[in-house]
Design a protein around this motif. Structure first.
Motif, PDB file in Angstrom:
ATOM      1  N   ASN A   1      -9.501   7.899  -5.760  1.00 54.83           N
ATOM      2  CA  ASN A   1      -9.161   9.283  -5.353  1.00 54.83           C
ATOM      3  C   ASN A   1      -8.569  10.559  -6.500  1.00 54.83           C
ATOM      4  OD1 ASN A   1     -10.012   8.321  -3.216  1.00 54.83           O
ATOM      5  ND2 ASN A   1      -8.940   7.524  -2.356  1.00 54.83           N
TER       6      ASN A   1
ATOM      7  N   ALA B   1       0.896   4.326  -2.459  1.00 52.74           N
ATOM      8  CA  ALA B   1       0.548   5.795  -1.977  1.00 52.74           C
ATOM      9  C   ALA B   1       1.945   6.730  -2.310  1.00 52.74           C
ATOM     10  CB  ALA B   1       1.030   6.305  -0.726  1.00 52.74           C
TER      11      ALA B   1
ATOM     12  N   LYS C   1       0.584  -0.889   0.023  1.00 49.97           N
ATOM     13  CA  LYS C   1      -0.433  -0.172   0.370  1.00 49.97           C
ATOM     14  C   LYS C   1       0.639   0.964   0.146  1.00 49.97           C
ATOM     15  CE  LYS C   1      -3.769  -1.621   2.215  1.00 49.97           C
ATOM     16  NZ  LYS C   1      -4.971  -1.678   3.044  1.00 49.97           N
TER      17      LYS C   1
ATOM     18  N   GLU D   1      -6.098   4.291  -4.840  1.00 50.43           N
ATOM     19  CA  GLU D   1      -6.003   5.361  -5.601  1.00 50.43           C
ATOM     20  C   GLU D   1      -6.213   5.695  -7.269  1.00 50.43           C
ATOM     21  OE1 GLU D   1      -3.754   6.662  -3.746  1.00 50.43           O
ATOM     22  OE2 GLU D   1      -2.810   5.444  -2.390  1.00 50.43           O
TER      23      GLU D   1
ATOM     24  N   PHE E   1       1.096   7.235  -6.754  1.00 49.87           N
ATOM     25  CA  PHE E   1       0.396   8.614  -7.405  1.00 49.87           C
ATOM     26  C   PHE E   1       0.255   9.486  -6.584  1.00 49.87           C
ATOM     27  CE2 PHE E   1      -2.401   4.259  -8.414  1.00 49.87           C
ATOM     28  CZ  PHE E   1      -3.132   5.131  -9.306  1.00 49.87           C
ATOM     29  N   GLU E   2       1.419   9.641  -5.265  1.00 49.41           N
ATOM     30  CA  GLU E   2       2.197  11.159  -4.595  1.00 49.41           C
ATOM     31  C   GLU E   2       2.466  11.808  -5.819  1.00 49.41           C
ATOM     32  OE1 GLU E   2       4.089  13.756  -1.086  1.00 49.41           O
ATOM     33  OE2 GLU E   2       3.948  11.279  -1.764  1.00 49.41           O
TER      34      GLU E   2
END
Length: 296
Positions: free
Chosen positions: A203, A157, A153, A200, A160-161
């Protein structure tokens, strides 16, 4: 963003050539090409030699837009020239091939079963230069080595950040959370990864578009849910240490998944080959990877 390049990446047949070996992987790439470490005295000579190899590939009559959609470049390759043009301009203007840039700075130490990307403090500066060099998209790699939900995860994260920053700068990022092919219970790691990536994606701002570069899954067509997202332009596969023959065989079982091979692409090429022998070998390699990419 170049709309013609975007349409090509969305709709055309072919695969992505990965010509982006970094400083750490370049000596091995050169050795596979027949150039040993004692052939160059420093990093500058090493990067010139690998650029000469990449240039030979790009200039080959086998390296054409009919089978190759895009090519991923290393940062130093972006700033070097082919036939008097910067590499990205040569690819697009001369060959009709979309230029993509590797932006990550390598892998952090193993933690929670994964290797996240090292910090990229100069990312914004690099993206400005990439825009000047007419780059279409970017690529960044993390590695998953164990079935560890927290670690996987965290990989998703982080990817995608940084992808959001890249999207905001006007590029299409390739998100590459590689699952090591030697991972115990590789299918289990892939199941956690797929769900993390889907979460992800939910969002992600609807205006942003991304691509995924994934290890060929244990279960054919396992990543179709990612491909079906309106935010996804394309899903591509890395060869991950498989031989070209094995990678092609596994890839051909996956609908809509296309190749983005590096070592498997250059397998069999040698600095000592005549141009005819080199071009023949490359042509056979490209054709086999193209066939596997369109088979699904």
């Amino acid at each position: 963003m170049n709309s013609l390049q975007l349409e090509r990446m969305k709709n055309d047949k072919g695969f992505i050539a990965a010509l982006d070996q970094s400083g750490g992987s370049t000596p091995k790439a050169l050795a596979n090409y027949g150039i040993q470490k004692d052939s160059y005295k420093d990093e500058a000579e090493m990067f010139q030699l690998v650029h000469d190899m990449r240039k030979r590939i790009m200039q080959s009559p086998a390296f054409t837009k009919e089978r190759i959609l895009a090519a991923i470049l290393f940062e130093k390759t972006m700033d070097m020239k082919v036939d008097g043009k910067y590499s990205a301009d040569y690819l697009w203007e001369t060959k009709g091939i979309v230029p993509i840039l590797k932006v990550d700075k390598g892998l952090a130490e193993l933690a929670n079963g994964v290797q996240l990307m090292k910090p990229m403090p100069q990312l914004n500066e690099l993206l400005k230069r990439a825009k000047e060099r007419n780059i279409f998209g970017t690529k960044m790699r993390s590695v998953i080595k164990e079935v560890n939900e927290a670690g996987i995860k965290a990989v998703a994260a982080q990817q995608f950040e940084i992808a959001k920053i890249i999207c905001e700068a006007g590029f299409v990022p390739i998100i590459e959370p590689e699952v090591d092919i030697h991972t115990k219970n590789k299918a289990g790691a892939e199941a956690i990864l797929k769900q993390a990536l889907l979460d992800e994606l939910k969002n992600l701002d609807s205006q942003y578009k991304v691509m995924f570069k994934l290890t060929i899954p244990e279960e054919p067509n396992f990543y179709e849910a990612l491909m079906d997202s309106p935010s996804t332009i394309r899903c591509v596969a890395l060869s991950g240490g498989y031989s070209r023959e094995m990678a092609n065989e596994k890839l051909s079982k996956n609908h809509q998944l296309i190749a983005s091979f590096s070592r498997a692409l250059t397998e069999g090429l040698s600095v000592d080959q005549t141009d005819d022998a080199f071009n023949t070998m490359l042509d056979q390699s490209i054709q086999s990877i193209f066939d596997a990419s369109v088979a699904g």
